[in-house]
Design a protein around this motif. Structure first.
Motif, PDB file in Angstrom:
ATOM      1  N   ILE A  42      42.249  31.951  29.986  1.00  0.00           N
ATOM      2  CA  ILE A  42      41.921  32.255  31.439  1.00  0.00           C
ATOM      3  C   ILE A  42      41.680  33.679  31.670  1.00  0.00           C
ATOM      4  CG2 ILE A  42      43.148  32.164  33.584  1.00  0.00           C
ATOM      5  CD1 ILE A  42      44.774  29.536  32.698  1.00  0.00           C
ATOM      6  N   GLU A  46      37.845  34.905  32.912  1.00  0.00           N
ATOM      7  CA  GLU A  46      37.983  35.091  34.240  1.00  0.00           C
ATOM      8  C   GLU A  46      37.614  36.913  34.132  1.00  0.00           C
ATOM      9  OE1 GLU A  46      38.001  33.910  37.175  1.00  0.00           O
ATOM     10  OE2 GLU A  46      38.700  31.903  36.787  1.00  0.00           O
ATOM     11  N   SER A  47      38.080  37.435  33.196  1.00  0.00           N
ATOM     12  CA  SER A  47      37.796  39.066  33.055  1.00  0.00           C
ATOM     13  C   SER A  47      36.344  39.047  32.649  1.00  0.00           C
ATOM     14  CB  SER A  47      38.643  39.383  31.941  1.00  0.00           C
ATOM     15  OG  SER A  47      40.038  39.517  32.282  1.00  0.00           O
ATOM     16  N   GLY A  49      33.772  37.499  33.934  1.00  0.00           N
ATOM     17  CA  GLY A  49      33.080  37.613  35.271  1.00  0.00           C
ATOM     18  C   GLY A  49      33.171  38.933  35.863  1.00  0.00           C
ATOM     19  N   SER A 260      47.236  38.747  44.786  1.00  0.00           N
ATOM     20  CA  SER A 260      47.406  37.280  44.627  1.00  0.00           C
ATOM     21  C   SER A 260      48.162  36.791  46.139  1.00  0.00           C
ATOM     22  CB  SER A 260      48.643  37.255  43.662  1.00  0.00           C
ATOM     23  OG  SER A 260      47.997  37.765  42.426  1.00  0.00           O
ATOM     24  N   HIS A 266      38.661  33.650  46.652  1.00  0.00           N
ATOM     25  CA  HIS A 266      38.645  33.137  45.196  1.00  0.00           C
ATOM     26  C   HIS A 266      36.836  33.302  44.648  1.00  0.00           C
ATOM     27  CE1 HIS A 266      38.107  30.384  41.676  1.00  0.00           C
ATOM     28  NE2 HIS A 266      39.415  30.415  41.579  1.00  0.00           N
ATOM     29  N   GLY A 267      36.780  33.724  43.604  1.00  0.00           N
ATOM     30  CA  GLY A 267      35.544  33.982  42.841  1.00  0.00           C
ATOM     31  C   GLY A 267      35.087  35.169  43.209  1.00  0.00           C
ATOM     32  N   TYR A 271      38.685  39.437  43.263  1.00  0.00           N
ATOM     33  CA  TYR A 271      39.776  38.460  42.782  1.00  0.00           C
ATOM     34  C   TYR A 271      39.824  38.410  41.201  1.00  0.00           C
ATOM     35  CZ  TYR A 271      41.712  33.723  41.772  1.00  0.00           C
ATOM     36  OH  TYR A 271      42.615  32.824  41.100  1.00  0.00           O
ATOM     37  N   GLN A 272      38.525  38.580  40.753  1.00  0.00           N
ATOM     38  CA  GLN A 272      38.528  38.696  39.351  1.00  0.00           C
ATOM     39  C   GLN A 272      39.244  40.051  38.796  1.00  0.00           C
ATOM     40  OE1 GLN A 272      34.144  38.307  38.912  1.00  0.00           O
ATOM     41  NE2 GLN A 272      34.436  35.855  38.500  1.00  0.00           N
ATOM     42  N   PHE A 275      42.341  39.565  36.880  1.00  0.00           N
ATOM     43  CA  PHE A 275      42.543  39.130  35.716  1.00  0.00           C
ATOM     44  C   PHE A 275      42.325  40.113  34.614  1.00  0.00           C
ATOM     45  CE2 PHE A 275      41.616  35.432  38.213  1.00  0.00           C
ATOM     46  CZ  PHE A 275      42.568  34.399  37.966  1.00  0.00           C
TER      47      PHE A 275
END
Length: 303
Positions: A42, A46-47, A49, A260, A266-267, A271-272, A275
């Motif tokens: 995960i 996510e990182s 992106g 958080s 989100h997205g 947000y990314q 991560f």
């Protein structure tokens, strides 16, 4: 025929039970590996992106971290620096106190004193981190302000000191267990050579238990790196590239907690970013674990 079956039936039943227990243990071990792989997957996915939009070079070298500003900057150095400063302060508190406490409990304390002091000391690890955070903000910081004029209300020094207090049980308990695992014959040999109890504890028992003590230090460091609420409450959430512990700063975990809370969509790249920060924290912890494994093998004594 019936006699033969009745004779072998208990063995067959016991064999089946053993296989079932082995299968359950296998699933337990496999679940731990699966969870680790899932967490790493995960973070990496996510990182990726995040790094499609932010250069890795800028991420590692830029000295400004302002992802939530109108003109965002994504330099991780302020968060890493603050994390290392707070962790270092915590270790400067926990390592001496925890080691001395372990020496006393393992080598000098009477049995009744040890049975009372050790559980009382280990209770410190059960205090919620949010309680430690407000303890640092409302008590430690005002006391430090009397000693250091102009001290900021949010600062890394008070957060680091309280983190050190919170991880003392990890150092003392594991170190004391490692010292007690040293055979009594070694102590008696030292006494026979004319060494005092203090000399035996410091020059004989401590080196003999060094592999376990180093493991305690590494564990305490990992716990300090992962502390969230203490630094979020007492050190502030302002990313500040500085080595001055009297200044406010945001650590890796404090930023993750800040984003958080749900205010970021989100997205989005904001947000990314949590991560990417989490991946850095994971890599730092991984390096510590590898270092601890090497040191344990390097200084391990076999009796």
């Amino acid at each position: 025929m019936s006699t033969t079956r009745s004779r072998f039936h208990p063995q067959h039943s016991r064999h089946v039970k053993e296989r079932v227990v082995q299968f359950i243990l296998f699933l337990s071990a496999l679940s731990a590996i699966a969870i680790t792989v899932a967490v790493v997957t995960i973070l990496v996915v996510e990182s990726m992106g995040f790094f499609r939009q932010v250069s890795i070079w800028d991420f590692l070298t830029d000295t400004q971290w302002t992802p939530l500003f109108a003109e965002p900057r994504y330099g991780i150095l302020p968060l890493v620096t603050a994390t290392l400063v707070v962790t270092s302060i915590g270790l400067l508190v926990a390592v001496p106190l925890g080691t001395l406490a372990a020496l006393y409990l393992g080598e000098f304390a009477p049995h009744k004193v040890r049975e009372v002091c050790k559980p009382a000391l280990e209770m410190l690890s059960g205090v919620p981190s949010v309680v430690y955070g407000y303890f640092a903000l409302l008590l430690v910081t005002p006391v430090l302000a009397l000693i250091i004029p102009g001290l900021s209300g949010f600062n890394m020094l008070s957060a680091g000191l309280v983190i050190g207090v919170s991880i003392v049980p990890f150092v003392s308990s594991m170190s004391e267990d490692a010292m007690r695992a040293v055979p009594m014959d070694i102590r008696e040999g030292s006494y026979a050579m004319g060494a005092t109890r203090l000399q035996t504890a410091w020059y004989v028992v401590f080196p003999a238990a060094l592999s376990g003590i180093v493991a305690a230090y590494i564990l305490a460091m990992s716990v300090a790196l992962g502390q969230t609420m203490i630094v979020a409450i007492a050190a502030g959430q302002q990313a500040n590239f500085t080595l001055d512990p009297t200044q406010p700063a945001a650590t890796l975990t404090a930023y993750i907690a800040q984003v958080s809370l749900g205010d970021v969509a989100h997205g989005t790249i904001e947000y990314q970013s949590i991560f990417a920060v989490g991946l850095v924290l994971l890599l730092m912890t991984l390096v510590l674990n590898i270092l601890g494994h090497y040191l344990r093998r390097r200084y391990r004594e076999v009796y």
